[in-house]
Design a protein around this motif. Structure first.
Motif, mmCIF file in Angstrom:
data_model
loop_
_atom_site.group_PDB
_atom_site.id
_atom_site.type_symbol
_atom_site.label_atom_id
_atom_site.label_comp_id
_atom_site.label_asym_id
_atom_site.label_seq_id
_atom_site.Cartn_x
_atom_site.Cartn_y
_atom_site.Cartn_z
ATOM 1 N N ALA A 136 0.846 -1.202 0.000
ATOM 2 C CA ALA A 136 0.000 0.000 0.000
ATOM 3 C C ALA A 136 0.880 1.251 0.000
ATOM 4 N N ALA A 137 1.962 1.214 0.796
ATOM 5 C CA ALA A 137 2.891 2.345 0.828
ATOM 6 C C ALA A 137 3.657 2.463 -0.482
ATOM 7 N N ALA A 138 4.027 1.325 -1.080
ATOM 8 C CA ALA A 138 4.771 1.353 -2.348
ATOM 9 C C ALA A 138 3.934 1.978 -3.457
ATOM 10 N N VAL A 139 2.649 1.620 -3.530
ATOM 11 C CA VAL A 139 1.765 2.187 -4.562
ATOM 12 C C VAL A 139 1.688 3.706 -4.418
ATOM 13 N N ARG A 140 1.720 4.152 -3.187
ATOM 14 C CA ARG A 140 1.576 5.600 -2.955
ATOM 15 C C ARG A 140 2.880 6.374 -3.118
ATOM 16 N N PHE A 141 4.022 5.753 -2.747
ATOM 17 C CA PHE A 141 5.260 6.542 -2.664
ATOM 18 C C PHE A 141 6.340 6.146 -3.685
ATOM 19 N N ASN A 142 6.225 5.004 -4.330
ATOM 20 C CA ASN A 142 7.282 4.569 -5.249
ATOM 21 C C ASN A 142 7.021 5.049 -6.674
ATOM 22 N N HIS A 143 7.456 6.268 -6.972
ATOM 23 C CA HIS A 143 7.317 6.832 -8.305
ATOM 24 C C HIS A 143 8.708 7.070 -8.877
ATOM 25 N N GLY A 144 8.854 6.858 -10.180
ATOM 26 C CA GLY A 144 10.161 7.043 -10.794
ATOM 27 C C GLY A 144 11.003 5.781 -10.707
ATOM 28 N N ASP A 145 12.285 5.900 -11.082
ATOM 29 C CA ASP A 145 13.171 4.744 -11.171
ATOM 30 C C ASP A 145 13.707 4.274 -9.827
#
Length: 869
Positions: A749-758
């Motif tokens: 859930a945190a990855a979907v929200r905060f993992n943007h870019g490379d």
């Protein structure tokens, strides 16, 4: 090598003479070196004989065997162990187990669990050319529930053996572990009475191979026993089915199954089980099922001959394991109490003669292709006679139907002599927790009392110790007190951890992957004082007894109300394990440590505030404050020098994580289940996940639980926001399987929200020792790609093996952990390869957290972010 520093450079001849002169009358003389005309086995060149054995192992064996030569010491030790294990005092019990683990358990057993045993078998096979007989160490079950638990252990042993190098292992079991003792006694009584009264009808009996003979000790059943009840017949059928399951698995894996003999009161039933299984499974020239004949019994030769001839008549190839016997005290006392003559030969020489006669008979059967034999002997003369007989009969030394065997920790000289002569040799390898194998260990201690004085091949270790002073390791040990060069400390440290395999060879210039050969250069950046401290701590932790006693004392002291005792315990921990494994007590200490590693050694750090297992919201909030301060401290350190690690169990109550995990597992089994609080589309489970942990539909979350879940997610979001602002990676630890689905839900859930870019901020953790780990990882990464999310993965081997295995066993389910360390290695390397491909394609990131040299070399050609945690 600490032990080596205490052993004299040269053992005085007078001491050696005293040790040898005290040999008892039952010990045979060491045979002379074989002449060219009789090159059966040569035990004369002890240095060559033990050349494949590490110095440390020789020293440990010498210490243990020397201790067992002191009869009074053994008697006192056994008495103390029995008393301590029966005591309710946890400290005393822990100390006793620690002493047993460091002495008899380490000497006679391959470790506490399947992973230890797998390493031991592989090591003996690859380094010494020896096979192993794996014994899970279970016996004397009292009821069906215990039998079923033991069956699961035996099946896992067979499964583990099938994953080891082909032909490197067989498996040994005791029928007393899969059939209640009381039932074996009842069946034995009926079989003995049938021998006296052939008109007796036993409706449950299906085996036509005789288990008794006229000379068998029939006095144990003095009157006609009652027939088996309907319930007893049912239990007998269940026991037979358990044995059949083991035999079926051994047949599929082509792994020999050796069934141990036990005491005469139950041996007829054991032989009945054994021969019934042999009739069913021993087809072709290579039998799967081996029964055991104890040559110290007067009736052993007659029983063996009758059984083998009956098996031939039935077209069955019978396997026989021939031993001398292990229950002499028990058998003698029982016969005496019944006013009957002992069933055991009256002299050791008659036992030797019986063994040699039985061996000769079986070797003739091997030559004619109608049987197989394992000659389990510590007697040099018996070994030599059998080897010469096999050579005379033209039995090939690589013939699988002839093997020799010795117990682990005993008669190593004979083992290596037979191996050097080209025969197939096995070591009997028990394994299991100290408490589980304690009956076996106590038998070994009591039966081998005075061992070094009576067994020639074990006395050879004394003469081998003369040569140790010439080895480089001994030279190092004797000089270490005078002066400790940094290079020597580095070499010691490079081999200190038992978690890594041997260092690979130095890479060639054509393949400059990792070079671990130049230890002086490898540890050049580390101060000598730090090397000394590390060496001292690692050496102390290599002493199992010291660790066990230390842990027990620490636990007791920390639970004590005495301030002085508590302060002393904390001070000892601070100066040893805390200083070695931790960066300090506060944020300032941790900051200094991170900066030092970055500037002086070029290493990054993963900061772990060390909080876990919160029980309520207040504890979660306190832990959140600590994690936020950790991130604040990390952001003040040199750029890229640190990341931060958290445990979800520190910011969400355990009870709620268990509830969420239950619902996620049930959703995996029933996709129609609606979870209104669920927002994450990345899967956390797969078909191979351990869903047995949730066996019925759980209740939905209550309104209060949903509120607490939102609070926990908000805590994680605050941590992620702070990490995103400071561009600091956040690594979320994996934990035990009962709460892991909820942890993965939080993570993704945190990855979907905060993992943007490379460059992802949030990293989840995959534990490669779990059977479902690769499937879960692949599913999650691919789902994240579809969502446009770059998933970060920290790959580890795993940290909760004992807990997972015990939990699964308590629920009657297979362990979720891979059955062998090699399968875990394979899984880790496969997951690493998959993630490295994602790194190359810029659709993911990976932290490879490994202590395994081979895994590091396999993956270092692409430069991900490595960590040792």
């Amino acid at each position: 090598m600490a032990m080596a520093t205490k052993i004299p450079a040269r053992i005085p001849p007078s001491l050696l003479a005293r040790s040898l002169s005290s040999a008892s009358s039952i010990a045979e003389k060491l045979p002379k070196a074989s002449s060219p005309a009789s090159p059966a086995i040569d035990l004369s060149d002890t240095q060559r004989l033990f050349a494949s054995v590490p110095t440390a192992s020789l020293l440990h064996s010498l210490a243990n065997l020397s201790a067992m030569a002191a009869g009074p010491l053994v008697d006192v030790g056994v008495a103390v162990l029995r008393a301590a294990l029966a005591s309710e005092g946890q400290l005393l019990r822990a100390a006793a187990i620690g002493v047993a683990r460091a002495t008899v358990h380490r000497h006679f057993c391959a470790g506490d669990g399947f992973e230890d045993a797998g390493r031991a078998v592989t090591g003996m096979w690859e380094e010494q050319g020896l096979r192993s007989i794996l014994d899970y160490g279970m016996e004397d079950a009292e009821d069906s529930a215990a039998c079923d638990r033991n069956l699961a252990g035996f099946l896992r042993t067979v499964e583990m053996a099938s994953s080891l190098p082909p032909s490197s292992a067989s498996v040994c079991i005791k029928i007393t572990a899969i059939c209640p003792i009381s039932l074996l006694e009842r069946v034995s009584d009926l079989l003995r009475w049938e021998q006296q009264d052939p008109t007796l009808r036993l409706p449950w009996k299906t085996n036509s191979i005789p288990v008794l003979c006229d000379s068998s000790p029939l006095y144990l059943t003095r009157s006609a026993p009652d027939p088996l009840t309907e319930m007893e017949e049912c239990d007998l059928q269940l026991a037979s089915q358990r044995l059949s399951k083991i035999c079926e698995q051994c047949t599929e894996a082509n792994i020999p199954l050796l069934i141990d003999a036990e005491y005469t009161s139950v041996q007829p039933a054991i032989d009945y089980f054994t021969y019934s299984a042999a009739v069913q499974f021993n087809h072709g020239n290579h039998p799967i099922v081996f029964g055991t004949i104890q040559a110290y019994l007067r009736d052993s030769k007659e029983r063996m001959v009758n059984a083998v001839k009956a098996a031939e008549h039935e077209g069955v190839s019978l396997g026989v394991k021939l031993v001398r016997g292990a229950y002499i005290t028990r058998e003698t006392k029982l016969a005496s109490s019944l006013g009957a003559p002992s069933p055991i030969h009256p002299s050791i020489q008659e036992t030797h003669n019986c063994f040699n006669s039985c061996a000769s008979f079986m070797l003739e059967k091997v030559r004619r292709g109608s049987g197989a034999v394992m000659l389990a002997t510590h007697n040099v003369r018996s070994g030599q006679i059998a080897a010469e007989k096999a050579t005379e009969l033209g039995i090939g030394r690589v013939d699988r139907k002839l093997q020799f065997a010795q117990l682990m920790g005993m008669a190593d000289g004979l083992t290596y002599g037979l191996r050097n002569a080209g025969f197939q040799v096995s070591k009997y390898v028990p394994f299991g927790p100290v408490e589980q194998v304690m009956p076996y260990l106590l038998r070994r201690a009591e039966e081998n009392r005075g061992l070094l004085c009576t067994t020639t091949v074990d006395r050879q270790l004394i003469s081998v110790s003369h040569t140790l002073r010439s080895r480089p390791q001994m030279a190092m040990a004797t000089k270490i007190c005078a002066r400790i060069p940094a290079s020597l400390l580095a070499r010691s440290l490079s081999s200190a951890s038992s978690l890594t395999e041997k260092h690979p060879e130095a890479p060639s210039p054509a393949n400059p992957v990792i070079d671990l050969s130049d230890t002086q250069r490898l540890f050049a950046s580390i101060p000598t004082a730090s090397l000394l401290h590390s060496l001292a701590n690692l050496s102390a932790m290599a002493a199992g007894t010291l660790v066990d006693v230390g842990v027990a004392v620490l636990r007791a002291a920390l639970a004590s109300e005495g301030k002085l005792l508590r302060a002393a315990a904390i001070g000892a921990a601070r100066a040893t394990v805390h200083r070695h494994f931790c960066a300090g007590e506060g944020f300032e200490d941790a900051g200094h440590a991170v900066t030092g590693m970055w500037e002086e050694q070029g290493l990054r750090s993963i900061l772990d505030y060390g909080m876990e297992d919160a029980e309520d919201g207040a504890a979660c909030d306190r832990n959140l404050a600590g994690f936020l301060r950790t991130i604040e401290m990390a952001s003040s350190l040199p750029p890229s020098s640190a990341s931060v690690c958290v445990k979800i169990t520190a910011i969400c109550p355990i009870s709620l994580l268990e509830r969420v995990s239950d619902l996620l597992r049930w959703e995996q089994q029933d996709p129609t289940l609606q979870l209104p609080w669920k927002t994450n589309s990345i899967p956390v489970l797969c078909d191979s996940s351990p869903l047995y942990l949730t066996r019925s539909a759980p209740d939905p979350l209550t309104e209060m639980e949903e509120y607490d879940l939102r609070l926990a997610l908000q805590r994680l979001s605050k941590i992620c926001e702070r990490c995103t602002e400071a561009n600091i990676p956040l690594l979320i630890d994996a934990e035990y399987t009962s709460v892991q689905p909820a942890i993965d839900y939080f993570t993704y859930a945190a990855a979907v929200r905060f993992n943007h870019g490379d460059h992802p901020i949030v990293f989840g953790t995959i534990q490669a020792y779990l059977r479902d780990s690769r499937e879960r990882m692949v599913n999650a990464v691919r789902a994240a790609e579809r969502e446009g999310v770059s998933l970060g993965v920290k790959l580890v081997r795993g940290a909760y093996m004992t807990r997972e295995t015990k939990l699964a066993s308590s629920m009657g389910a297979p362990s979720p952990v891979h059955p062998s360390i090699q399968e875990t290695h394979n899984c880790f390397n496969s997951c690493a390869s998959f993630m490295l491909e994602k790194v190359r394609r810029r659709s993911g990131a990976v932290v490879l957290a490994t202590h395994n040299v081979r895994s590091g070399r396999c993956t270092v050609l692409i430069k991900p972010y490595f960590a040792l945690v």
